[in-house]
Design a protein around this motif. Structure first.
Motif, PDB file in Angstrom:
ATOM      1  N   VAL A 112       0.873  -1.218   0.013  1.00 49.19           N
ATOM      2  CA  VAL A 112      -0.094  -0.095  -0.004  1.00 49.19           C
ATOM      3  C   VAL A 112       0.944   1.382  -0.090  1.00 49.19           C
ATOM      4  O   VAL A 112       2.128   1.290   0.350  1.00 49.19           O
ATOM      5  N   ASP A 113       0.458   2.386  -0.440  1.00 50.26           N
ATOM      6  CA  ASP A 113       1.032   3.599  -0.645  1.00 50.26           C
ATOM      7  C   ASP A 113       0.890   4.285   0.898  1.00 50.26           C
ATOM      8  O   ASP A 113       1.754   5.084   1.209  1.00 50.26           O
ATOM      9  N   ASN A 114      -0.271   4.022   1.640  1.00 53.33           N
ATOM     10  CA  ASN A 114      -0.527   4.798   2.786  1.00 53.33           C
ATOM     11  C   ASN A 114      -0.924   3.831   3.902  1.00 53.33           C
ATOM     12  O   ASN A 114      -2.194   3.510   3.781  1.00 53.33           O
ATOM     13  N   ILE A 115      -0.147   3.481   4.642  1.00 53.28           N
ATOM     14  CA  ILE A 115      -0.514   2.365   5.781  1.00 53.28           C
ATOM     15  C   ILE A 115      -1.970   2.813   6.627  1.00 53.28           C
ATOM     16  O   ILE A 115      -2.648   2.268   6.800  1.00 53.28           O
ATOM     17  N   GLN A 116      -1.820   4.005   6.836  1.00 56.78           N
ATOM     18  CA  GLN A 116      -2.926   4.675   7.877  1.00 56.78           C
ATOM     19  C   GLN A 116      -4.206   4.535   7.190  1.00 56.78           C
ATOM     20  O   GLN A 116      -5.538   4.210   7.544  1.00 56.78           O
ATOM     21  N   ASP A 117      -4.200   5.015   5.621  1.00 57.98           N
ATOM     22  CA  ASP A 117      -5.558   4.952   4.836  1.00 57.98           C
ATOM     23  C   ASP A 117      -5.902   3.683   4.785  1.00 57.98           C
ATOM     24  O   ASP A 117      -7.119   3.349   4.751  1.00 57.98           O
TER      25      ASP A 117
ATOM     26  N   TYR B 216      -1.248  -6.744  10.106  1.00 57.78           N
ATOM     27  CA  TYR B 216      -1.783  -8.262   9.915  1.00 57.78           C
ATOM     28  C   TYR B 216      -3.195  -8.327  10.086  1.00 57.78           C
ATOM     29  O   TYR B 216      -3.455  -7.725  11.050  1.00 57.78           O
ATOM     30  N   PHE B 217      -3.750  -9.078   9.326  1.00 55.85           N
ATOM     31  CA  PHE B 217      -4.951  -9.544   9.581  1.00 55.85           C
ATOM     32  C   PHE B 217      -5.193 -10.877   8.909  1.00 55.85           C
ATOM     33  O   PHE B 217      -4.557 -11.278   8.129  1.00 55.85           O
ATOM     34  N   ASP B 218      -6.611 -11.176   9.102  1.00 56.03           N
ATOM     35  CA  ASP B 218      -7.006 -12.457   8.435  1.00 56.03           C
ATOM     36  C   ASP B 218      -8.091 -12.406   7.453  1.00 56.03           C
ATOM     37  O   ASP B 218      -9.064 -11.463   7.615  1.00 56.03           O
ATOM     38  N   ASP B 219      -8.354 -13.425   6.301  1.00 53.26           N
ATOM     39  CA  ASP B 219      -9.475 -13.407   5.619  1.00 53.26           C
ATOM     40  C   ASP B 219     -10.530 -14.145   6.370  1.00 53.26           C
ATOM     41  O   ASP B 219     -10.316 -14.542   7.268  1.00 53.26           O
ATOM     42  N   PRO B 220     -11.800 -14.392   6.015  1.00 51.99           N
ATOM     43  CA  PRO B 220     -12.857 -15.085   6.574  1.00 51.99           C
ATOM     44  C   PRO B 220     -12.463 -16.513   6.736  1.00 51.99           C
ATOM     45  O   PRO B 220     -13.272 -17.005   7.855  1.00 51.99           O
ATOM     46  N   ASP B 221     -11.517 -17.241   6.187  1.00 59.76           N
ATOM     47  CA  ASP B 221     -11.381 -18.501   6.548  1.00 59.76           C
ATOM     48  C   ASP B 221     -10.154 -18.547   7.313  1.00 59.76           C
ATOM     49  O   ASP B 221      -9.551 -19.701   7.669  1.00 59.76           O
ATOM     50  N   GLY B 222      -9.366 -17.500   7.890  1.00 61.70           N
ATOM     51  CA  GLY B 222      -8.118 -17.410   8.684  1.00 61.70           C
ATOM     52  C   GLY B 222      -6.993 -17.458   8.023  1.00 61.70           C
ATOM     53  O   GLY B 222      -5.765 -17.890   8.412  1.00 61.70           O
ATOM     54  N   THR B 223      -6.965 -17.058   6.523  1.00 62.62           N
ATOM     55  CA  THR B 223      -5.802 -16.869   5.839  1.00 62.62           C
ATOM     56  C   THR B 223      -5.154 -15.717   6.288  1.00 62.62           C
ATOM     57  O   THR B 223      -5.702 -14.791   6.381  1.00 62.62           O
ATOM     58  N   HIS B 224      -3.762 -15.910   6.697  1.00 61.32           N
ATOM     59  CA  HIS B 224      -3.015 -14.749   7.092  1.00 61.32           C
ATOM     60  C   HIS B 224      -2.606 -13.917   6.101  1.00 61.32           C
ATOM     61  O   HIS B 224      -2.026 -14.196   5.095  1.00 61.32           O
ATOM     62  N   LEU B 225      -2.869 -12.253   6.106  1.00 61.28           N
ATOM     63  CA  LEU B 225      -2.785 -11.608   5.364  1.00 61.28           C
ATOM     64  C   LEU B 225      -1.994 -10.391   5.857  1.00 61.28           C
ATOM     65  O   LEU B 225      -2.052 -10.071   7.075  1.00 61.28           O
ATOM     66  N   GLU B 226      -1.202  -9.590   5.172  1.00 64.72           N
ATOM     67  CA  GLU B 226      -0.407  -8.572   5.539  1.00 64.72           C
ATOM     68  C   GLU B 226      -0.394  -7.229   4.787  1.00 64.72           C
ATOM     69  O   GLU B 226      -0.883  -7.488   3.595  1.00 64.72           O
ATOM     70  N   ILE B 227      -0.452  -5.987   5.377  1.00 66.93           N
ATOM     71  CA  ILE B 227      -0.227  -4.918   4.415  1.00 66.93           C
ATOM     72  C   ILE B 227       0.940  -4.273   4.724  1.00 66.93           C
ATOM     73  O   ILE B 227       1.524  -4.439   5.873  1.00 66.93           O
ATOM     74  N   ILE B 228       1.780  -3.785   3.810  1.00 70.50           N
ATOM     75  CA  ILE B 228       3.010  -3.171   3.944  1.00 70.50           C
ATOM     76  C   ILE B 228       3.441  -1.912   3.062  1.00 70.50           C
ATOM     77  O   ILE B 228       2.790  -1.568   1.770  1.00 70.50           O
ATOM     78  N   GLU B 229       3.722  -0.959   3.725  1.00 66.15           N
ATOM     79  CA  GLU B 229       4.138   0.627   3.254  1.00 66.15           C
ATOM     80  C   GLU B 229       5.548   0.246   3.127  1.00 66.15           C
ATOM     81  O   GLU B 229       6.196   0.597   4.033  1.00 66.15           O
ATOM     82  N   PRO B 230       6.260  -0.017   2.135  1.00 66.80           N
ATOM     83  CA  PRO B 230       7.670  -0.559   2.171  1.00 66.80           C
ATOM     84  C   PRO B 230       8.560   0.697   2.198  1.00 66.80           C
ATOM     85  O   PRO B 230       8.438   1.548   1.339  1.00 66.80           O
ATOM     86  N   GLN B 231       9.692   0.702   2.810  1.00 67.23           N
ATOM     87  CA  GLN B 231      10.907   1.665   2.351  1.00 67.23           C
ATOM     88  C   GLN B 231      12.191   0.748   2.519  1.00 67.23           C
ATOM     89  O   GLN B 231      12.009  -0.376   2.724  1.00 67.23           O
TER      90      GLN B 231
END
Length: 165
Positions: free
Chosen positions: A102-107, A142-157
């Protein structure tokens, strides 16, 4: 001079990630809301040849494809054989997660919370105290989808940031 892609004989690109889901329609709604994109198709596949390549005795799979900018996602609902729920903690060997840039983690966090998606914990921004030698300023959640698949968002540097073409 030979490039890394030439040396690796094509193993330098990822085509897709497949996620086995309990309810294809529910997962389509989740991932379309998450990405803001629509699936490109919904279909089914099965039979002896598909079962054989998967190492199964029989198979019938309903699936949907979602095309992101840099990778495709296959959402797979097994009708045969009967699916079983896996559970992985982040520290278990062979556990995987899918990370969205993502471009902006807070958004992005606001968008997730507005959609009713619960984070595993509040986002962090990497700093020296985290033990990294570089990558300071990178933000993750980090968060999970409805089935518990682990997902992440990153604003990389730093080294986490890839050049966009």
């Amino acid at each position: 001079m030979e490039t890394i892609a030439q040396k690796n004989k094509g193993f330098s690109r990822v085509n897709h990630v497949g996620i086995v889901v309990a309810d294809l329609d529910k997962s389509i709604a989740f991932y379309e809301a998450l990405t803001g994109l629509k699936v490109s198709n919904v279909d089914q596949i099965g039979g002896d040849r598909m079962a054989q390549v998967l190492g199964l005795k029989k198979t019938l799979i309903r699936y949907a494809n979602l095309h992101l900018e840099n990778i495709n996602m296959d959402l797979l609902e097994y009708e045969q054989p009967e699916p079983v729920k896996a559970h992985y903690d982040n520290n278990q060997i062979s556990a995987m997660h899918l990370c969205f840039e993502v471009d902006n983690i807070q958004d992005a966090v606001k968008r997730l919370k507005d959609a009713g998606i619960k984070l595993s914990g509040e986002p962090i921004i990497f700093e020296a105290a985290d033990g990294l030698k570089s990558g300071f300023g990178t933000a993750v959640a980090y968060f999970d989808d409805p089935d518990g698949t682990h997902l992440e968002i990153i604003e990389p540097q730093g080294p986490f940031k890839r050049e966009r073409k």
